[in-house]
Design an enzyme around this catalytic site. Sequence first.
Site, PDB file in Angstrom:
ATOM      1  N   SER A 135       0.876  -1.379  -0.209  1.00 51.88           N
ATOM      2  CA  SER A 135      -0.073   0.103   0.230  1.00 51.88           C
ATOM      3  C   SER A 135       0.877   1.193   0.109  1.00 51.88           C
ATOM      4  O   SER A 135       2.254   1.087   0.426  1.00 51.88           O
ATOM      5  CB  SER A 135      -0.753  -0.090   1.347  1.00 51.88           C
ATOM      6  N   TYR A 164      -1.260  -0.871  10.284  1.00 54.54           N
ATOM      7  CA  TYR A 164      -1.485  -1.209   8.762  1.00 54.54           C
ATOM      8  C   TYR A 164      -0.186  -0.879   7.802  1.00 54.54           C
ATOM      9  O   TYR A 164       0.478  -1.560   7.245  1.00 54.54           O
ATOM     10  CB  TYR A 164      -2.555  -0.772   8.341  1.00 54.54           C
TER      11      TYR A 164
END
Length: 372
Positions: free
Chosen positions: A255, A268
């Site tokens: 990401s 995350y």
Amino acid sequence: MQQQLDSSVPNYKLYNIMQKIISSNPPLLDYTSCSVSIFHFQPSTKPQCNMMIPNAKLYDRKPVFALNSKSHNSLNPKKHSICPAILDFRNPITNHFDTEEMAEEESCISGTRWSVKGVHALVTGGTSGIGHAIVEDLAGFGATLHTCARNEAELIKCLKEWESKGFQVTGSVCDMTCQAQREKLIEEVDFLFRGKLNILVNNVGINYRKPTVEYSAEEFAKLRITNFDSAYHLCQLAHPLLKESRKGSIVFISSIASVVSLGTGSIYAASKAAINQLTKNLACEWAKDNIRSNCVAPGCTRTPLVEHLLHNKEFMDEMTSRTPLQRIAEAQDVSSLVAFLCLPAASYITGQIISVDGGLTVNGFQPSFRIT
Ligand SMILES: NC(=O)c1ccc[n+]([C@@H]2O[C@H](COP(=O)([O-])OP(=O)(O)OC[C@H]3O[C@@H](n4cnc5c(N)ncnc54)[C@H](OP(=O)(O)O)[C@@H]3O)[C@@H](O)[C@H]2O)c1
């Protein structure tokens, strides 16, 4: 149709024969379901895995076939026993095992730079969002795929859709956070693809967006295990199969939160940054085995993972105004890069983390007035 298996026939050859029987037209079997059980061929043992093969059906409501999925060589005659409903793997006309089918040992990689025809791929989390788009792209380009997810109903639905599109996709119910299930998944892939895997796409990922001080130890562990540990372990397990293919390609889905702070939650972001570093390490460590390792880092992409954000006008306005291309990504924007990285055309690309973010991460300060 009941028949004891010939002990000299290797697993992969039996699989070929089974595929032929399954796809025979008119059907050779009374098809009633779409589930195939593969288990160690001993009466006392429970099924070792439950693998779904589209259009594969139960025979007489019993397992279609029974094999020791670990063995590459031959079934051990001593382990044999007559199962109540064992398929006859012999050609019903010649009454012999079909040697023509057996000859198809190698996956027939077409040799062109722009094709994945005949290539074997495992894509984790293929029933939704980015993973779903990756399965469709790779299968559309001719790859034979296996995928996994936790939700069985969703998996069956997807497999049926793919089958109707003519894609060659099989799937397993597998929770990637569970080590034993990851091992079982690779056993299934090992069996299905006859010990060779060309493409591994580590796509599974989850997120809980919270301020750092609010994460519980359980949430921390769940995020880390789902986003990083599972992919790391899957690479370890898949390494012999990737190496055996002689042309392996791993693609991680990271990401842009791994490279810039985006308010997605620090665990995350850190788990995705760990994936970036794993990408680079495997690229160098496994280059000698002709295994490439690359990473695709999407920006905000329209999938169920970020469904709640897509309905937030304030968030969407801010996101699009900061993105040079003025929109968020669609899953296909991401899957197309994944597919490219898997092509022979990308054979000199390894160790790269490539953003698919409409330019968000390169967008610095843009003055609204002209400076001379
Ligand atoms: N969407 C975005 O904006 C965005 C941005 C950057 C990066 N990413 C990354 O892209 C990847 C895919 O995300 P997505 O947006 O496509 O998510 P998604 O729509 O929620 O799909 C996730 C897929 O993974 C499966 N999955 C989740 N946890 C699993 C587990 N423990 N075991 C097995 N399968 C599991 C899901 O099926 P089940 O629920 O049935 O298990 C589903 O098929 C993730 O790594 C995510 O971090 C997404």
